[in-house]
Design an enzyme around this catalytic site. Structure first.
Site, mmCIF file in Angstrom:
data_model
loop_
_atom_site.group_PDB
_atom_site.id
_atom_site.type_symbol
_atom_site.label_atom_id
_atom_site.label_comp_id
_atom_site.label_asym_id
_atom_site.label_seq_id
_atom_site.Cartn_x
_atom_site.Cartn_y
_atom_site.Cartn_z
ATOM 1 C CD GLU A 288 -2.396 1.475 2.732
ATOM 2 O OE1 GLU A 288 -2.588 0.462 3.441
ATOM 3 O OE2 GLU A 288 -2.754 2.615 3.067
ATOM 4 N NE ARG B 84 -0.691 8.460 5.202
ATOM 5 C CZ ARG B 84 -0.721 7.639 6.220
ATOM 6 N NH1 ARG B 84 0.249 7.674 7.107
ATOM 7 N NH2 ARG B 84 -1.712 6.792 6.361
ATOM 8 C CB THR C 27 -3.553 8.548 2.426
ATOM 9 O OG1 THR C 27 -2.760 7.687 3.266
ATOM 10 C CG2 THR C 27 -3.923 9.773 3.240
ATOM 11 C CE LYS D 2 -6.575 2.980 7.215
ATOM 12 N NZ LYS D 2 -5.262 3.169 6.579
HETATM 13 C C1 3PG Z 1 -2.316 3.846 8.047
HETATM 14 O O1 3PG Z 1 -2.604 4.758 7.330
HETATM 15 O O2 3PG Z 1 -2.729 2.709 7.850
HETATM 16 C C2 3PG Z 1 -1.516 4.122 9.265
HETATM 17 O O3 3PG Z 1 -0.966 5.386 9.260
HETATM 18 C C3 3PG Z 1 -0.481 3.141 9.567
HETATM 19 O O4 3PG Z 1 -0.327 3.261 10.925
HETATM 20 P P1 3PG Z 1 1.024 2.907 11.660
HETATM 21 O O5 3PG Z 1 2.018 3.901 11.199
HETATM 22 O O6 3PG Z 1 0.700 3.054 13.129
HETATM 23 O O7 3PG Z 1 1.395 1.505 11.295
#
Ligand code: 3PG
Length: 207
Positions: free
Chosen positions: A38, A42, A66, A126
């Protein structure tokens, strides 16, 4: 696509600053036995990173994370992503992504959001931010009423090597996602061997 994704219990969540790192990063994941990725929107490099991975590793399951707007949904699909995720549930984004043939996994953390997701045809949601939203106990309580709907969850946010099996032990959890598998620092350092080691460690722990 959903069936393929459901076979992968661990999804690396990637923040990539330089698209030139995309291929070696994907290679490091594959080397560790992970053929799903994924790439989050960002950073400015995300779209190009997706394009490079789709071109070089067409069999890898490529997701865009995102995804916050229909325009980003278009960019993800044009770049070759076959599934998309978002921290929240924006019906415009979900419908747009689905209309173009992609699988979309919106973020939820309340019963109403789960119902909204189901009404949009999303069978995989999610759970975000999983750790702060109450962890496995919260997800268990939240998902209980919807067990008959066949909905599955992908918790992310605060999931790591030590707690991932607490989530994966729940029948409604299809997969977990996390950034610890390939951290921003590891990518910046081009620590491909370290990323491969993280992946192997995680997959061995899943069993
Ligand atoms: C996401 O978007 O899935 C999270 O930011 C991932 O979270 P983590 O950095 O705590 O693993």
């Amino acid at each position: 696509m959903l069936d393929e994704l459901l076979k992968r219990p661990v999804i690396p969540v990637i923040v990539i600053e330089d698209a030139a790192d995309a291929e070696p990063l994907a290679e490091a994941l594959l080397e560790g036995g992970m053929d799903v990725i994924e790439i989050t929107f960002r950073t400015a490099a995300a779209g190009e990173a997706m394009r490079r991975i789709a071109a070089r590793f067409p069999d890898m399951l490529l997701g865009a994370g995102t995804v916050l707007s229909p325009e980003q949904a278009d960019r993800a699909l044009d770049a070759g992503a076959s599934f998309g995720l978002a921290p929240g549930l924006n019906p415009d984004v979900v419908r747009h992504f689905q209309a173009k043939g992609g699988l979309f996994i919106p973020g939820v953390m309340t019963p109403s959001e789960i119902e909204r997701g189901l009404s949009l045809g999303c069978k995989l949601l999610k759970f975000f931010p999983a750790g702060n939203a109450g962890g496995p106990a919260m997800l268990k309580a939240l998902a209980g009423p919807y067990a008959s709907q066949g909905v599955k969850f992908c918790p992310t946010g605060g999931v790591n090597l030590d707690n991932m099996n607490d989530y994966l032990a729940l029948p409604m959890v299809a997969a977990i996602g996390g950034s610890w598998l390939a951290t921003k620092q590891q990518i910046a350092d081009r620590d491909w061997a370290g990323i491969t080691a993280n992946v192997k460690q995680a997959l061995a722990r899943v069993g």
